[in-house]
Motif scaffolding. Structure first.
Motif, PDB file in Angstrom:
ATOM      1  N   LEU A  24       0.829  -1.209   0.000  1.00 24.08           N
ATOM      2  CA  LEU A  24       0.000   0.000   0.000  1.00 24.08           C
ATOM      3  C   LEU A  24       0.865   1.261   0.000  1.00 24.08           C
ATOM      4  N   VAL A  25       1.854   1.321   0.866  1.00 24.04           N
ATOM      5  CA  VAL A  25       2.681   2.527   0.983  1.00 24.04           C
ATOM      6  C   VAL A  25       3.534   2.737  -0.274  1.00 24.04           C
ATOM      7  N   ASN A  26       3.942   1.635  -0.925  1.00 18.34           N
ATOM      8  CA  ASN A  26       4.713   1.752  -2.167  1.00 18.34           C
ATOM      9  C   ASN A  26       3.856   2.178  -3.353  1.00 18.34           C
ATOM     10  N   ASP A  27       2.543   2.074  -3.247  1.00 20.21           N
ATOM     11  CA  ASP A  27       1.629   2.542  -4.282  1.00 20.21           C
ATOM     12  C   ASP A  27       1.425   4.039  -4.038  1.00 20.21           C
ATOM     13  N   VAL A  28       2.334   4.841  -4.536  1.00 14.81           N
ATOM     14  CA  VAL A  28       2.377   6.267  -4.206  1.00 14.81           C
ATOM     15  C   VAL A  28       1.047   6.958  -4.508  1.00 14.81           C
ATOM     16  N   THR A  29       0.456   6.715  -5.671  1.00 18.12           N
ATOM     17  CA  THR A  29      -0.799   7.408  -5.982  1.00 18.12           C
ATOM     18  C   THR A  29      -1.967   6.842  -5.177  1.00 18.12           C
ATOM     19  N   GLY A  30      -2.054   5.527  -5.062  1.00 16.64           N
ATOM     20  CA  GLY A  30      -3.148   4.932  -4.291  1.00 16.64           C
ATOM     21  C   GLY A  30      -3.103   5.323  -2.828  1.00 16.64           C
ATOM     22  N   CYS A  31      -1.940   5.207  -2.234  1.00 11.62           N
ATOM     23  CA  CYS A  31      -1.769   5.574  -0.824  1.00 11.62           C
ATOM     24  C   CYS A  31      -1.906   7.084  -0.648  1.00 11.62           C
ATOM     25  N   GLY A  32      -1.307   7.844  -1.541  1.00 11.77           N
ATOM     26  CA  GLY A  32      -1.334   9.304  -1.424  1.00 11.77           C
ATOM     27  C   GLY A  32      -2.730   9.886  -1.463  1.00 11.77           C
ATOM     28  N   ARG A  33      -3.623   9.228  -2.193  1.00 13.78           N
ATOM     29  CA  ARG A  33      -5.004   9.718  -2.268  1.00 13.78           C
ATOM     30  C   ARG A  33      -5.766   9.487  -0.967  1.00 13.78           C
ATOM     31  N   LEU A  34      -5.195   8.692  -0.062  1.00 13.95           N
ATOM     32  CA  LEU A  34      -5.804   8.501   1.261  1.00 13.95           C
ATOM     33  C   LEU A  34      -5.530   9.690   2.183  1.00 13.95           C
ATOM     34  N   PHE A  79       9.760  10.472  -4.884  1.00 14.48           N
ATOM     35  CA  PHE A  79       9.718   9.367  -3.939  1.00 14.48           C
ATOM     36  C   PHE A  79      10.849   8.383  -4.202  1.00 14.48           C
ATOM     37  N   ASP A  80      11.399   7.861  -3.116  1.00  8.92           N
ATOM     38  CA  ASP A  80      12.402   6.798  -3.181  1.00  8.92           C
ATOM     39  C   ASP A  80      11.813   5.597  -2.457  1.00  8.92           C
ATOM     40  N   THR A  81      11.517   4.548  -3.209  1.00  6.87           N
ATOM     41  CA  THR A  81      10.927   3.339  -2.637  1.00  6.87           C
ATOM     42  C   THR A  81      11.925   2.183  -2.620  1.00  6.87           C
ATOM     43  N   SER A  82      13.226   2.491  -2.699  1.00  4.09           N
ATOM     44  CA  SER A  82      14.233   1.420  -2.748  1.00  4.09           C
ATOM     45  C   SER A  82      14.355   0.666  -1.426  1.00  4.09           C
ATOM     46  N   ASP A  83      14.038   1.286  -0.306  1.00  3.30           N
ATOM     47  CA  ASP A  83      14.008   0.602   0.991  1.00  3.30           C
ATOM     48  C   ASP A  83      12.540   0.360   1.330  1.00  3.30           C
ATOM     49  N   ASP A  85      11.010  -0.573   3.831  1.00  3.78           N
ATOM     50  CA  ASP A  85      10.579  -0.209   5.179  1.00  3.78           C
ATOM     51  C   ASP A  85      10.799   1.264   5.506  1.00  3.78           C
ATOM     52  N   ALA A  86      11.304   2.034   4.545  1.00  4.33           N
ATOM     53  CA  ALA A  86      11.533   3.468   4.766  1.00  4.33           C
ATOM     54  C   ALA A  86      11.374   4.201   3.438  1.00  4.33           C
ATOM     55  N   ILE A  87      10.129   4.436   3.056  1.00  6.34           N
ATOM     56  CA  ILE A  87       9.826   5.127   1.808  1.00  6.34           C
ATOM     57  C   ILE A  87       9.960   6.627   2.069  1.00  6.34           C
ATOM     58  N   THR A  88      10.798   7.284   1.295  1.00  9.07           N
ATOM     59  CA  THR A  88      11.076   8.703   1.542  1.00  9.07           C
ATOM     60  C   THR A  88      10.613   9.562   0.370  1.00  9.07           C
ATOM     61  N   TRP A  89      10.419  10.845   0.663  1.00  6.36           N
ATOM     62  CA  TRP A  89      10.108  11.802  -0.392  1.00  6.36           C
ATOM     63  C   TRP A  89      10.756  13.131  -0.066  1.00  6.36           C
TER      64      TRP A  89
END
Length: 167
Positions: A24-34, A79-83, A85-89
């Motif tokens: 869910l968190v890696n789905d930037v648009t899906g999660c972001g719309r929450l 966004f950086d989703t390479s980790d 457990d720690a998605i950063t922007w």
């Protein structure tokens, strides 16, 4: 224009698998719309100037007002989703709003629980005299905390409803 700053560090316990929360968190648009107040969110396909737009998303948020300032945040974040457990922007380009942050996915207290923490800081460019920033920043801080808490609750509801089979 003056920059008004705020920061937030909030967390919530979520009952789901780590993989589901990561998805869910890696789905930037899906999660972001929450996130409360998001009016539009889309991946930036390509920049007119040829700059790299991989991982860049454009946000337009609802207008906020405290009586003295009315402001409609619009910005881009990379966004950086390479980790997982720690998605950063971080901010991308020049806009009237900037946001930096990290989603931290941590072990929960019990099996089948995850801890989701959002650590963020923001800056909003508003048309006020610098002397009134001290009056505006508490409002900005309250808004930031409320949005972060609402976002965490919406993420929890999304993954826990899916777990329960509710669509």
């Amino acid at each position: 224009m003056t920059w008004v700053r705020s920061a937030s560090d909030k967390s919530i316990t979520v009952r789901c698998t780590r993989e589901r929360l990561r998805a869910l968190v890696n789905d930037v648009t899906g999660c972001g719309r929450l996130m409360p107040g998001v009016e539009s969110l889309e991946r930036v396909a390509e920049a007119a100037d040829g700059t790299d737009t991989r991982g860049v998303y454009h946000y337009r948020l609802a207008t906020v007002s405290n009586g003295a300032v009315t402001f409609t945040p619009e910005y881009e974040a990379r966004f950086d989703t390479s980790d997982p457990d720690a998605i950063t922007w971080e901010p991308h380009g020049e806009h009237n709003f900037r946001s930096w942050g990290t989603f931290h996915i941590e072990d929960g207290a019990a099996e089948g629980e995850q801890r989701l923490r959002i650590e963020t800081r923001t800056e909003a460019s508003v048309d006020v005299a610098p002397v009134v920033v001290v009056l505006i920043e508490p409002f900005a801080q309250k808004e930031t905390d409320e949005v972060t808490e609402g976002f965490l609750e919406a993420v929890r509801e999304a993954v826990e409803q899916e777990r329960a089979g509710v669509s």
